[in-house]
Motif scaffolding. Structure first.
Motif, PDB file in Angstrom:
ATOM      1  N   ALA A   1      95.657  72.933 -12.443  1.00 44.54           N
ATOM      2  CA  ALA A   1      94.448  72.118 -12.598  1.00 44.54           C
ATOM      3  C   ALA A   1      94.440  71.543 -14.001  1.00 44.54           C
ATOM      4  CB  ALA A   1      93.192  72.955 -12.362  1.00 44.54           C
ATOM      5  N   ALA A   2      93.723  70.432 -14.180  1.00 48.35           N
ATOM      6  CA  ALA A   2      93.615  69.814 -15.505  1.00 48.35           C
ATOM      7  C   ALA A   2      92.965  70.787 -16.483  1.00 48.35           C
ATOM      8  CB  ALA A   2      92.809  68.524 -15.409  1.00 48.35           C
ATOM      9  N   ASP A   3      93.343  70.680 -17.750  1.00 51.95           N
ATOM     10  CA  ASP A   3      92.867  71.605 -18.777  1.00 51.95           C
ATOM     11  C   ASP A   3      91.341  71.677 -18.792  1.00 51.95           C
ATOM     12  OD1 ASP A   3      92.908  73.237 -21.148  1.00 51.95           O
ATOM     13  OD2 ASP A   3      92.297  71.429 -22.227  1.00 51.95           O
ATOM     14  N   PHE A   4      90.811  72.882 -18.851  1.00 52.22           N
ATOM     15  CA  PHE A   4      89.359  73.090 -18.923  1.00 52.22           C
ATOM     16  C   PHE A   4      88.996  74.121 -19.987  1.00 52.22           C
ATOM     17  CE2 PHE A   4      91.174  75.483 -15.320  1.00 52.22           C
ATOM     18  CZ  PHE A   4      91.027  76.774 -15.788  1.00 52.22           C
ATOM     19  N   ILE A   5      89.976  74.556 -20.793  1.00 56.30           N
ATOM     20  CA  ILE A   5      89.754  75.619 -21.763  1.00 56.30           C
ATOM     21  C   ILE A   5      89.572  75.036 -23.153  1.00 56.30           C
ATOM     22  CG2 ILE A   5      90.716  77.708 -22.807  1.00 56.30           C
ATOM     23  CD1 ILE A   5      92.277  78.152 -20.237  1.00 56.30           C
ATOM     24  N   GLY A   6      88.495  75.427 -23.829  1.00 55.04           N
ATOM     25  CA  GLY A   6      88.235  74.969 -25.176  1.00 55.04           C
ATOM     26  C   GLY A   6      88.630  75.997 -26.215  1.00 55.04           C
ATOM     27  N   PRO A   7      88.346  75.752 -27.489  1.00 51.82           N
ATOM     28  CA  PRO A   7      88.700  76.702 -28.546  1.00 51.82           C
ATOM     29  C   PRO A   7      87.834  77.963 -28.475  1.00 51.82           C
ATOM     30  CG  PRO A   7      87.386  74.912 -29.434  1.00 51.82           C
ATOM     31  CD  PRO A   7      87.686  74.532 -28.015  1.00 51.82           C
ATOM     32  N   GLY A   8      88.292  79.015 -29.182  1.00 51.38           N
ATOM     33  CA  GLY A   8      87.522  80.263 -29.239  1.00 51.38           C
ATOM     34  C   GLY A   8      88.236  81.389 -28.515  1.00 51.38           C
ATOM     35  N   ASP A   9      87.498  82.493 -28.305  1.00 52.72           N
ATOM     36  CA  ASP A   9      88.061  83.648 -27.624  1.00 52.72           C
ATOM     37  C   ASP A   9      88.321  83.322 -26.154  1.00 52.72           C
ATOM     38  OD1 ASP A   9      87.709  84.892 -30.020  1.00 52.72           O
ATOM     39  OD2 ASP A   9      85.866  85.948 -29.420  1.00 52.72           O
ATOM     40  N   LEU A  10      89.274  84.055 -25.576  1.00 54.62           N
ATOM     41  CA  LEU A  10      89.679  83.783 -24.195  1.00 54.62           C
ATOM     42  C   LEU A  10      89.561  85.058 -23.372  1.00 54.62           C
ATOM     43  CD1 LEU A  10      90.909  81.649 -22.269  1.00 54.62           C
ATOM     44  CD2 LEU A  10      93.166  82.509 -22.938  1.00 54.62           C
ATOM     45  N   ASP A  11      89.026  84.922 -22.141  1.00 55.78           N
ATOM     46  CA  ASP A  11      88.810  86.048 -21.234  1.00 55.78           C
ATOM     47  C   ASP A  11      89.340  85.644 -19.859  1.00 55.78           C
ATOM     48  OD1 ASP A  11      87.828  88.062 -19.590  1.00 55.78           O
ATOM     49  OD2 ASP A  11      85.878  88.171 -20.579  1.00 55.78           O
ATOM     50  N   VAL A  12      90.469  86.260 -19.427  1.00 57.05           N
ATOM     51  CA  VAL A  12      91.105  85.913 -18.157  1.00 57.05           C
ATOM     52  C   VAL A  12      91.066  87.126 -17.243  1.00 57.05           C
ATOM     53  CG1 VAL A  12      93.217  85.123 -17.031  1.00 57.05           C
ATOM     54  CG2 VAL A  12      92.625  84.268 -19.304  1.00 57.05           C
ATOM     55  N   ARG A  13      90.572  86.936 -16.009  1.00 49.54           N
ATOM     56  CA  ARG A  13      90.445  88.029 -15.036  1.00 49.54           C
ATOM     57  C   ARG A  13      91.115  87.613 -13.733  1.00 49.54           C
ATOM     58  NH1 ARG A  13      84.137  89.816 -16.184  1.00 49.54           N
ATOM     59  NH2 ARG A  13      84.138  89.285 -18.409  1.00 49.54           N
ATOM     60  N   MET A  14      91.842  88.574 -13.112  1.00 52.60           N
ATOM     61  CA  MET A  14      92.579  88.239 -11.906  1.00 52.60           C
ATOM     62  C   MET A  14      92.586  89.422 -10.935  1.00 52.60           C
ATOM     63  SD  MET A  14      95.743  85.965 -13.383  1.00 52.60           S
ATOM     64  CE  MET A  14      95.834  85.103 -11.818  1.00 52.60           C
ATOM     65  N   LEU A  15      92.669  89.093  -9.660  1.00 56.62           N
ATOM     66  CA  LEU A  15      92.892  90.070  -8.606  1.00 56.62           C
ATOM     67  C   LEU A  15      94.242  89.734  -7.991  1.00 56.62           C
ATOM     68  CD1 LEU A  15      91.897  92.462  -6.903  1.00 56.62           C
ATOM     69  CD2 LEU A  15      90.773  90.820  -5.387  1.00 56.62           C
ATOM     70  N   VAL A  16      95.232  90.606  -8.192  1.00 55.70           N
ATOM     71  CA  VAL A  16      96.606  90.315  -7.795  1.00 55.70           C
ATOM     72  C   VAL A  16      97.234  91.542  -7.134  1.00 55.70           C
ATOM     73  CG1 VAL A  16      97.020  88.551  -9.554  1.00 55.70           C
ATOM     74  CG2 VAL A  16      97.433  90.958 -10.097  1.00 55.70           C
ATOM     75  N   ALA A  17      98.299  91.293  -6.375  1.00 54.60           N
ATOM     76  CA  ALA A  17      99.091  92.367  -5.767  1.00 54.60           C
ATOM     77  C   ALA A  17     100.560  91.970  -5.864  1.00 54.60           C
ATOM     78  CB  ALA A  17      98.684  92.589  -4.315  1.00 54.60           C
ATOM     79  N   PRO A  18     101.190  92.205  -7.019  1.00 52.60           N
ATOM     80  CA  PRO A  18     102.607  91.852  -7.159  1.00 52.60           C
ATOM     81  C   PRO A  18     103.466  92.642  -6.168  1.00 52.60           C
ATOM     82  CG  PRO A  18     101.617  92.374  -9.296  1.00 52.60           C
ATOM     83  CD  PRO A  18     100.642  92.799  -8.247  1.00 52.60           C
ATOM     84  N   ASP A  19     104.550  92.027  -5.722  1.00 56.56           N
ATOM     85  CA  ASP A  19     105.489  92.776  -4.897  1.00 56.56           C
ATOM     86  C   ASP A  19     106.008  93.992  -5.653  1.00 56.56           C
ATOM     87  OD1 ASP A  19     105.159  90.910  -2.910  1.00 56.56           O
ATOM     88  OD2 ASP A  19     106.975  89.786  -3.412  1.00 56.56           O
ATOM     89  N   GLN A  20     106.186  93.817  -6.963  1.00 53.54           N
ATOM     90  CA  GLN A  20     106.633  94.917  -7.816  1.00 53.54           C
ATOM     91  C   GLN A  20     105.786  94.928  -9.089  1.00 53.54           C
ATOM     92  OE1 GLN A  20     110.849  93.654  -8.127  1.00 53.54           O
ATOM     93  NE2 GLN A  20     111.349  95.675  -7.346  1.00 53.54           N
TER      94      GLN A  20
END
Length: 906
Positions: A713-732
């Motif tokens: 997606a087109a950039d939507f993140i500005g300056p400052g602290d960053l908080d990334v959260r994900m729900l994932v199930a890697p094969d390994q």
């Protein structure tokens, strides 16, 4: 002459008899009443005494460090003492005193009196000792080591003296209940005194060691290059103790202090015959080719005496896992301007340090980390109880070993289980690295043990699978000089060595291999063959041996490997973090650390959490222990996973138990939970199968690891602290190469900002850049220890102005727990303000680190816990699976063909 005197009156002839009968009846009634009261008191005393003995019998197994230090055992000991005192009071009651005149009854009364008094005294003495030890632990500090040991020794000896003076009363002519109670209590006294004797032995040796002056040879082992039951000894120095104060000499590289061949004779004949041809008496790095540490330690002490013309009192071996256990109590250390903590020291020493190309710098760092760790212990007011507990855990896995030629100290090391010896029932699997590489963290070892009757013996089969996940991108020092040995890069070359019980017959590898060692090795026998495992390859070898039928116990020794060997035996699976005792007759296994967490069942779709016991809907009336059989059924995949639960423990069942799960007709609900119960005393009687349907599975996008397949997606993140959260199930969760969940890290366009994923060490990792070109550092994370394919919430937060990176995990995506400690880096002001797209399923187009697995949810916040900038949610169905619009209006578009959207319920 007539006598006129009146004649005396005679009483009626029946009156005296009646009076005597009345008086006798009253006396008899009193006696009967007294006998009833005395007998009742005596029976009450007996019941109280038996209750007290029962309490003591159940408490002996709790005389461990945690229960004593935390005082949880003291109320129970005091309650037992109260029961026994009450019993003794009743026995000594004036009402019972006359019974002491009756010969046979006198014996019973004396026995009850002595038994209740002795048991009460024992309970009170143990309660007092436990309270004294707990108080000593609370008041003592690291600077009082010698005083603590001396006072602890005095406490133990007082308790033993009290037990030694106990009078258990007569043993002959007792009723069955009193005789049984006396025997049980006598056994309890003997067993408890045995425990106290071990404690006295350990404390005596430790007190002498701490008081000193004591000098031990200190061998720093590294599990990246394994030997037998220990890593290779790569650094050598001394540890000196005087009046409780520790000091460590500079550690010298083992390769710089080789001895001349033949300068040191090998006193142990088995060691000389099996491994003498490999210069074990001249090269410190080959000193531990046998897992019998006492033999190799004695040889190491002789080598030091030859090298430095000075004797040592003993030998210590410590590896990165033990350093981590120490740091978790004493705190991190500063080395070369870097903070090394308990959570990253193992990884640093086993792998990360080898990115440093300068050998001397790297060696100095290892020396500094080890000595700094001991320095922190020496200077800090550490929690000695927690430190002892952690070191005990390290010793259980052979990450800490000790030997001494001083009898009292060696007896102490033997009692606390740090001696590293083998027994006549031991089975020890070792892979001895002979390729001058550091590939052992990437060589996984799986051991499958089975037993069957064959020609009036037990035929034991051990199937060993070695898998090498080395990669060409590893540091050259990790890969080693493979070409010099004629191997392809990343090939693991070494010996596969197995120690089996001393009574074993015909131990042999059944599938060939060049034999390099065979014969007795102390109380065991050893067989070793040459082995090579190419990078990305797997090698399987099978070993068999025979045992007499009366040899029904095997002790599976820990290997000290990181990661440990995964064992399979008797329908159980565990990692060798400590010794495990396998009973070949009953199938019971003691000491095995089960891979599966209690109360958790995983099947191939998504893990499901069920409540820990007690589970209300599994409750059964009656007092019999129940066994619960559980089946998870994935109808679409036709996969059953079965588990058996007895008491608190879940155990995987290899063969499907014949319970027919109900197949649901609703295709949107593909999974179900079925269970039934059986009484252990009636194993063939099961309840009816009961099944509960589970909610429909969530939707997700499955990525196959294609570098050209992702969402952006087109950039939507500005300056400052960053908080990334994900729900994932890697094969390994421990992949063969780094995999990135998401990021903006287009290095080809000098447009690096951030990325988030997992690495080859089962750890969350992150990279970020201040200028679009250079990394900001602190990218390495912390192990998560999730099962492959398991769905999990993960999160990273970056605060560039504060120089702080943190990783998090969660059960629900709402409440988060920090994983490990903060990762610190030099503040960079701000992340590079990338104008490029935000990528999900990779960090950039054509990346070397694409994601392979299931991705359910992706969220970005501006600032820690700030407003949501994006929330791409695949869990609910969408009209066009290749184009998603999130709640913030961002449009995520699919690229490539290596992805598939699986709708909810499929």
């Amino acid at each position: 002459m007539v006598n006129d005197s009146p004649e005396p009156l005679e009483p009626p002839t029946g009156v005296p008899r009646i009076r005597r009968l009345v008086i006798g009846g009253v006396v008899l009634g009193v006696v009967v009443f007294w006998l009833l009261i005395a007998g009742g008191r005596l029976f009450e005393a007996r019941d109280l005494a038996l209750a007290g003995v029962d309490r003591l019998e159940g408490l002996r197994g709790r005389l461990d460090m945690d229960d004593v230090i935390e005082r949880t055992i003291i109320p129970d000991l005091e309650a037992a003492a109260a029961d026994l005192q009450a019993a003794n009071d009743k026995v000594r009651s004036p009402v019972i005193a006359p019974l002491r005149l009756v010969p046979w009854v006198r014996t019973q009364v004396r026995s009850a009196d002595a038994l209740s008094a002795a048991a009460g005294t024992a309970a009170s003495a143990l309660a007092e000792a436990a309270d004294d030890v707990a108080g000593l632990a609370e008041s003592g500090s690291a600077s009082d080591r010698v005083a603590i040991a001396v006072e602890g020794l005095a406490i133990i000896r007082r308790a033993r003296e009290t037990l030694d003076r106990l009078d258990l009363g007569p043993s002959d002519g007792l009723t069955r209940s009193l005789f049984d109670a006396r025997e049980r209590f006598s056994n309890e006294v003997e067993e408890t005194d045995g425990l106290l004797s071990d404690a006295e032995t350990a404390t005596t040796g430790l007190a002498g060691f701490l008081e000193g002056p004591t000098t031990y040879l200190l061998l720093a082992a590294n599990n990246s290059e394994m030997r037998a039951g220990s890593g290779s000894y790569l650094q050598v120095g001394t540890l000196t103790v005087t009046n409780g104060s520790l000091s460590v000499s500079p550690l010298r590289p083992a390769g710089d202090i080789l001895l001349e061949r033949g300068a040191v004779p090998i006193a142990d004949e088995d060691l000389a015959d099996r491994w003498g041809w490999l210069d074990i008496a001249s090269d410190w790095r080959n000193l531990s080719l046998s897992p019998r540490f006492p033999a190799s330690a004695e040889l190491g002490a002789a080598m030091w005496r030859q090298l430095e013309a000075e004797s040592v009192d003993g030998v210590f071996v410590i590896d990165p896992v033990a350093l981590s256990e120490i740091m978790s109590v004493a705190g991190p250390v500063e080395v070369d301007g870097r903070t090394i903590s308990a959570s990253d020291v193992v990884r640093e020493l086993l792998f990360d340090q080898y990115w440093e190309e300068d050998v001397e710098t790297r060696r100095d760092r290892l020396d500094e980390i080890a000595r700094a760790t001991f320095g922190v212990v020496e200077s800090a007011d550490v929690d000695l109880v927690t430190l002892a507990r952690n070191l005990q855990a390290a010793a259980a896995g052979r990450h800490l070993l000790a030997w001494s030629d001083q009898p009292a100290q060696q007896a102490a090391w033997l009692v606390v289980g740090v001696d590293g010896g083998l027994s006549a029932e031991s089975v020890a699997v070792s892979v001895l690295n002979q390729g001058a590489n550091k590939l052992d963290p990437f060589l996984t070892v799986d051991a499958q043990l089975s037993a069957e009757l064959f020609d009036s013996e037990r035929l034991i089969t051990l199937t060993l699978t070695l898998d090498n996940s080395a990669q060409a991108a590893f540091p050259p020092y990790v890969l080693g000089p493979a070409a010099a040995f004629g191997y392809d890069p990343g090939t693991y070359a070494g010996f596969l060595s197995v120690n089996v019980p001393g009574r074993a017959r015909q131990p042999a590898f059944t599938d060939g291999g060049t034999l390099v060692a065979e014969g007795t090795d102390g109380a065991t026998r050893v067989v070793a063959i040459d082995v090579q495992v190419p990078a990305g390859g797997t090698v399987v070898h099978e070993l068999t041996f025979r045992l007499p039928l009366d040899s029904a116990v095997l002790r599976i020794e820990p290997s000290a490997r990181v990661p440990g060997i995964t064992w399979h035996a008797m329908d159980a699976e565990w990692v060798d973090q400590e010794a495990a005792v396998v009973d070949l007759e009953s199938g019971a296994i003691e000491g095995a650390v089960d891979l599966a967490a209690p109360g958790r069942i995983a099947f191939d779709r998504d893990p499901i959490e069920i409540p820990a016991a007690p589970i209300p809907w599994l409750a059964i009336d009656g007092n019999e222990e129940t066994t619960v059989i559980v089946s998870w059924r994935d109808v679409a995949a036709e996969v059953d996973v079965w588990e058996r639960k007895t008491g608190e423990e879940w155990v995987l069942v290899a063969d499907a138990i014949p319970i027919a799960p109900v197949v649901l007709s609703d295709r949107a609900r593909r999974t179900e939970y079925c269970y039934r119960t059986a009484f252990t005393s009636r194993p063939d009687e099961f309840s009816a199968v009961e099944c509960t349907t589970l909610p429909a599975p969530l939707g997700f996008v499955r990525f196959d690891g294609d570098p050209a397949s992702y969402f952006s997606a087109a950039d939507f993140i500005g300056p400052g602290d960053l908080d990334v959260r994900m729900l994932v199930a890697p094969d390994q969760w421990t992949p063969d190469a780094w995999q990135m969940f998401a990021g903006q890290y287009n290095s080809a366009a000098n447009d690096r900002s951030w990325r988030f994923g997992i690495d080859v060490f089962d750890s969350l990792v992150a990279n970020f850049s201040p200028d679009g070109v250079n990394d900001g550092g602190a990218n390495r994370g912390f192990p998560v220890s999730f099962r492959d394919g398991r769905r999990e919430w993960v999160r990273m937060t970056v605060e560039p102005e504060r120089g702080r990176l943190r990783f998090w995990v969660s059960r629900d995506g709402v409440d988060w727990s920090q994983l490990g400690e903060d990762r610190r880096f030099d503040p960079i002001g701000a992340l590079f303000d990338s104008r490029g797209p935000v990528y999900v399923g990779t960090d950039r187009p054509g990346s070397d680190n694409p994601f392979a697995g299931k991705l359910y949810y992706f969220e970005v916040r501006q600032g820690i816990d700030g407003p949501i900038l994006a929330d791409l949610d695949f869990r609910e169905a969408a009209g066009d699976p290749g184009r998603w619009v999130d709640s913030a209006g961002n449009v995520f578009t699919a690229r490539g063909t290596g992805w598939e959207y699986v709708t909810p319920g499929d």
